[in-house]
Enzyme design. Structure first.
Site, PDB file in Angstrom:
ATOM      1  N   GLU A 297       0.865  -1.191   0.000  1.00 34.81           N
ATOM      2  CA  GLU A 297       0.000   0.000   0.000  1.00 34.81           C
ATOM      3  C   GLU A 297       0.889   1.224   0.000  1.00 34.81           C
ATOM      4  O   GLU A 297       1.724   1.387   0.886  1.00 34.81           O
ATOM      5  CB  GLU A 297      -0.929  -0.028   1.218  1.00 34.81           C
ATOM      6  N   CYS A 331      -2.044   9.186   3.825  1.00 33.68           N
ATOM      7  CA  CYS A 331      -2.051   8.768   2.418  1.00 33.68           C
ATOM      8  C   CYS A 331      -3.344   9.222   1.758  1.00 33.68           C
ATOM      9  O   CYS A 331      -3.400   9.453   0.556  1.00 33.68           O
ATOM     10  CB  CYS A 331      -1.900   7.261   2.316  1.00 33.68           C
TER      11      CYS A 331
END
Ligand code: NDP
Length: 534
Positions: A297, A331
């Site tokens: 990720e 993020c």
């Protein structure tokens, strides 16, 4: 053990529910958080070892974790693992796997439920460590701890579900079964920005699925992982199931990733490190019997799109919250606001006003909204981007920084070209690029026109556009009329497209499958013709 199994099974039958966030306007919560901060402060500056096979191993050398609000305040001294110790940790995990893989799923889930309970008890303490170690505000720290609890509660239930009879087609004359078995040793490499939630999530998914782990925490947040290790020790997780290996990713990372006994790598972090792991993991090494699995990720350059039908006040509030929550170091941060020209000036003005009202400073105080960025490297990188941004657009808010901590004002740069560097590259700090779009089509095109695809928001009241965005807005997590941050476990399974990673959907029904392999088992009951080609 029988009791643990039984209670895990019955707890798994109660539906998962997200933890409520603490209400810090209540005097008893404020006091408990202040008490925990005082207790934590009294424990600063100690030295912490590695934990390999349950043994505490002091480092020959150490590195320092510091408070980014006050860099001369040492959080702790942590062992700097060597490559030999990384190999030892993998070996310990490989040995532990031989017994751990036989432990029933309910028992494994029982450890996770027990760990969740203990973290609930230590919630204020965990929050306090995050406030000190990475500069989170009270609310951000508490949301991080709550998410860590949620991951444990959710994955424990998920593992019990996966251990049940799986729905396969039944045929006459055969008993057929599909079971999910573990993979083996996982290298778990989390980032510092959700130092509890992501670290706990990747680690607990790993071991509840029957794998064993070498946990290499980010070097800016080793204390949070240490606190989790204490919890695992206190609930009696067997030695070697999770090994704690602090040290620089650039020194021990390759050894972990390339080790022939490592079966998979679960990583959350930057694009460049993710790409490197992907490449290294693809190589075969002598003695390695598998293709390594990677769960990666990575970064984002997330957008909040506003059209002329939107509630402009709500949109501006959403833009500011998406851009500046935890100093823009998420993020999912909405680092681009893309606004159609008809309402551009209006929304921009509201964004400027709201940004200027944000409080920045001492995160040990409950009212502070923004703290420092995480370390000197982040500070340097972000302030350089602000200088680049001044040449790429119009600075309309912030732009300055204050010492001695790594404080950077929430910064808004308007009139940015969609292909400018600050509109394309992940800055990972409190810097918002505001981009003018001709119309909704243009805005959607700009939103999709980066190499990332993690989160995205659209503020609009137009149902047709919302339907179009459902198809065309190319992100893993799409939100309408709300901010781009704040995914909840179970509610918003999380993960992105393109350079944002492998779309693992943490906190969703598909996640644990990444940590298991499925085995189909068939037993012939009666002689007869057998069908099938493979
Ligand atoms: P980094 O990529 O710098 O570090 C992440 C982890 O990787 C750390 O534990 C780090 O260790 C380790 N690491 C660094 N170099 C190597 C290497 N060569 N081999 C193996 N491991 C290595 O990211 P950050 O910690 O700075 O986190 C921020 C990034 O994470 C942002 O890009 C953000 O978008 C992304 N992120 C993505 C999320 C998602 O779900 N998609 C969620 C949260 C963050 P060390 O600290 O010792 O260098």
């Amino acid at each position: 053990m029988a009791k643990m199994i039984e209670s895990a099974a019955s707890r798994a039958r109660t539906p998962f529910k997200n933890e409520d966030l603490l209400d810090f306007t209540r005097p008893e919560n404020r006091q408990s958080q202040l008490d925990a901060l005082a207790k934590t402060k009294s424990e600063l500056g100690q030295t912490y070892p590695l934990i390999i096979n349950g043994k505490k191993i002091s480092g020959e050398t150490t590195f320092t974790s510091v408070n980014p609000s006050q860099p001369d305040q040492v959080i702790g001294y942590f062992a700097r693992a060597t490559v030999a110790q990384a190999n030892e940790a993998v070996q310990a995990a490989a040995t532990a796997f031989e017994s751990w893989k036989h432990v029933p799923a309910e028992e494994r889930a029982g450890y996770l439920f027990a760990a969740a309970d203990l973290l609930k008890q230590r919630r204020f303490e965990m929050n306090a460590w995050m406030i000190y170690e990475v500069g989170k505000s009270w609310v951000e720290a508490d949301a991080d701890t709550a998410e860590a609890i949620d991951f444990m509660e959710y994955y424990a239930r998920e593992m019990i579900r996966l251990a049940e009879d799986q729905p396969i087609v039944r045929i006459e004359g055969e008993d057929n079964q599909l079971v999910y078995i573990p993979l083996g040793v996982g290298a778990v490499i989390p980032p510092w920005n959700f130092p509890a939630a992501i670290m706990v999530g990747m680690t607990s998914a790993s071991f509840v699925a029957g794998n064993t782990v070498v946990l290499k925490p980010a070097s800016t947040s080793p204390m949070i992982a240490w606190q989790f290790m204490r919890i695992l020790e206190d609930v009696g997780l067997p030695a070697g199931v999770v090994n704690y290996l602090t040290g620089s990713g650039s020194t021990i990372g390759d050894a972990l990733i390339e080790h022939p006994q490592v079966r998979y790598i679960a990583f959350t972090g930057s694009r460049d490190v993710g790409l490197r792991i992907n490449e290294l993991a693809a190589r075969h090494h002598k003695g390695q019997r598998w293709l390594k699995r990677t769960i990666l990720e990575m970064g984002g350059k997330d957008a909040v799109v506003v059209d002329e039908t939107a509630d402009l006040e709500a949109a501006a509030t959403g833009i500011v919250a998406s851009a500046f929550g935890f100093q823009g170091q998420k993020c999912s941060a909405g680092s681009r606001a893309i606004i159609v020209e008809g309402v551009y000036d209006q929304v921009l003005q509201k964004v400027i006003e709201k940004t200027k009202k944000l409080t920045m400073g001492d995160v040990t105080q409950p009212e502070t909204y923004m703290g420092p960025v995480v370390d000197a490297n982040a500070f340097k990188k972000i302030t350089e981007y602000i200088e680049i941004g001044k040449g790429e657009g119009r600075l309309v808010a912030g732009g300055d920084h204050h010492g001695p901590g790594y404080f950077i004002e929430p910064t808004v740069i308007a009139d940015v070209d969609p292909h400018a560097r600050i509109a394309q590259e992940e800055i990972f700090g409190p810097v918002l690029a505001v981009i003018k779009a001709r119309d909704f089509d243009d805005a959607l095109h700009i939103a999709n026109d980066t190499e990332y695809g993690l989160t995205g928001s659209l503020y609009s009241q137009d149902e047709k556009r919302i339907e179009r965005a459902k198809e065309e807005y190319y992100v893993g997590n799409l939100y309408f009329n709300r901010k781009s941050t704040g995914a909840l476990v179970g509610v918003h399974p999380f993960g992105g497209f393109n350079m944002s990673g492998t779309d693992s959907k943490a906190g969703g029904k598909d996640y644990l499958l990444l940590f298991t392999q499925a085995k189909a088992i068939s037993a012939r009951k009666a002689p007869g013709i057998q069908r099938g080609a493979v």
